[in-house]
Design a protein around this motif. Sequence first.
Motif, PDB file in Angstrom:
ATOM      1  N   ARG A 119      48.301  18.039  15.148  1.00 23.04           N
ATOM      2  CA  ARG A 119      47.791  19.397  14.982  1.00 23.04           C
ATOM      3  C   ARG A 119      46.920  19.458  13.742  1.00 23.04           C
ATOM      4  O   ARG A 119      46.986  18.595  12.876  1.00 23.04           O
ATOM      5  N   LYS A 120      46.124  20.512  13.655  1.00 24.65           N
ATOM      6  CA  LYS A 120      45.349  20.742  12.449  1.00 24.65           C
ATOM      7  C   LYS A 120      46.311  21.054  11.298  1.00 24.65           C
ATOM      8  O   LYS A 120      47.276  21.790  11.466  1.00 24.65           O
ATOM      9  N   GLU A 129      43.313  26.694   9.302  1.00 24.64           N
ATOM     10  CA  GLU A 129      43.343  25.276   9.667  1.00 24.64           C
ATOM     11  C   GLU A 129      42.490  24.451   8.724  1.00 24.64           C
ATOM     12  O   GLU A 129      41.352  24.808   8.416  1.00 24.64           O
ATOM     13  N   SER A 218      52.675  28.945  11.045  1.00 25.46           N
ATOM     14  CA  SER A 218      51.515  29.519  11.755  1.00 25.46           C
ATOM     15  C   SER A 218      51.910  30.300  13.006  1.00 25.46           C
ATOM     16  O   SER A 218      51.046  30.711  13.775  1.00 25.46           O
ATOM     17  N   SER A 280      45.541  22.724  23.425  1.00 24.23           N
ATOM     18  CA  SER A 280      45.372  23.556  22.236  1.00 24.23           C
ATOM     19  C   SER A 280      45.902  24.960  22.480  1.00 24.23           C
ATOM     20  O   SER A 280      46.556  25.544  21.609  1.00 24.23           O
ATOM     21  N   SER A 281      45.655  25.501  23.670  1.00 27.84           N
ATOM     22  CA  SER A 281      46.104  26.861  23.976  1.00 27.84           C
ATOM     23  C   SER A 281      47.609  26.929  24.200  1.00 27.84           C
ATOM     24  O   SER A 281      48.241  27.944  23.910  1.00 27.84           O
ATOM     25  N   TYR A 283      50.152  24.554  22.962  1.00 26.24           N
ATOM     26  CA  TYR A 283      50.971  24.190  21.802  1.00 26.24           C
ATOM     27  C   TYR A 283      50.174  23.967  20.519  1.00 26.24           C
ATOM     28  O   TYR A 283      50.707  23.430  19.553  1.00 26.24           O
ATOM     29  N   SER A 284      48.908  24.311  20.512  1.00 24.54           N
ATOM     30  CA  SER A 284      48.042  24.050  19.351  1.00 24.54           C
ATOM     31  C   SER A 284      47.901  22.554  19.069  1.00 24.54           C
ATOM     32  O   SER A 284      47.681  22.149  17.929  1.00 24.54           O
ATOM     33  N   HIS A 285      48.054  21.739  20.094  1.00 25.33           N
ATOM     34  CA  HIS A 285      47.864  20.296  19.935  1.00 25.33           C
ATOM     35  C   HIS A 285      46.379  19.972  19.889  1.00 25.33           C
ATOM     36  O   HIS A 285      45.579  20.543  20.626  1.00 25.33           O
ATOM     37  N   GLU A 286      46.015  19.042  19.018  1.00 28.30           N
ATOM     38  CA  GLU A 286      44.633  18.570  18.935  1.00 28.30           C
ATOM     39  C   GLU A 286      44.452  17.242  19.654  1.00 28.30           C
ATOM     40  O   GLU A 286      43.367  16.893  20.091  1.00 28.30           O
TER      41      GLU A 286
END
Length: 311
Positions: A119-120, A129, A218, A280-281, A283-286
């Motif tokens: 993640r960021k 971020e 966050s 990303s939408s 789990y906010s994973h990058e």
Amino acid sequence: MKFFKKAAIVASCLLCAVSLAACGNSKGSKDSDTYTPKELTVQFVPSSNATTIEAKAKPLEKLLKKELGIPVKVSVSTDYNTIVEAMGSKKVDVGFLPPDAYVLAHKQNNAKAILQAERKQVVGEDEHEGDKNVDYYRSQILVRKDSGIKDLDDLKGKKIAVQDTTSTAGWIFPAVEMYKHGVNINKNGIKTAQVKGHDQGVLSVYNKNTDAAFVFQSARGLVKKDAPDVYDKVVPIYETKKIPNDTITVRGDMNGKWQKKISKAFKDVAKTKKGHEIISSVYSHEGYTDSKDSNFDVIREYGKTAEKLDK
């Protein structure tokens, strides 16, 4: 004499049977990763509204099918324990498991963490971020700014919104670190209210239904659309140490070649525009990086301390 001859024959047969079984077990220990999926079942856990997550995650089915060459079915479990049990009973092949749920799945069913999410990096109290992707996050304890609660000691006698007791950020890390600071969540007059989803934890504080909430760092951003002033009204009073990021975990008997194939598929999908939008939408994973079991020893350490909360 006939008796002894028969006994000798039986003993000889038993010895052969034991030897064959031993050979079979030896082979099984080397080739225990034998499951080859014909349809891959992937399950998520509800970090926020389960229905919303499923709608967002469903498009992964087509993207993963393209990479793997087999049908893929995506669903969302009711909670952390359910997905661990489903993987143990071989109803689910791949689980998006938070760290503590992974440790449980590994202990019970030899589940394997093949990837860790990136993640960021979260910077500052406003949680913007940073430029760096990291494989860890932190948990926060949130309160209303006007509550008068300033530190952990002030939580005595208060009501705290929590997640399931297997949730790393929603229970274990904040509860253990409170304990290390002399505040026991199971004592000291504290009441807990279990909510489903970290967004609900934030809202419970925002709406004054609870005095505090355990959430991942966050999490306030999850409700900013519905509560634009959430950063002004709800603030963190405590931040935990680093927690290993969520895992992509496969069932314990997954074929070794398929473990690598699944790992590559998720990495490649995450690099595509559509795939990145989905993860990303949800789990906010990058993206994803390779993982190993020893990365989660800190979770085991905190788990042992958590056992002291009832003593």
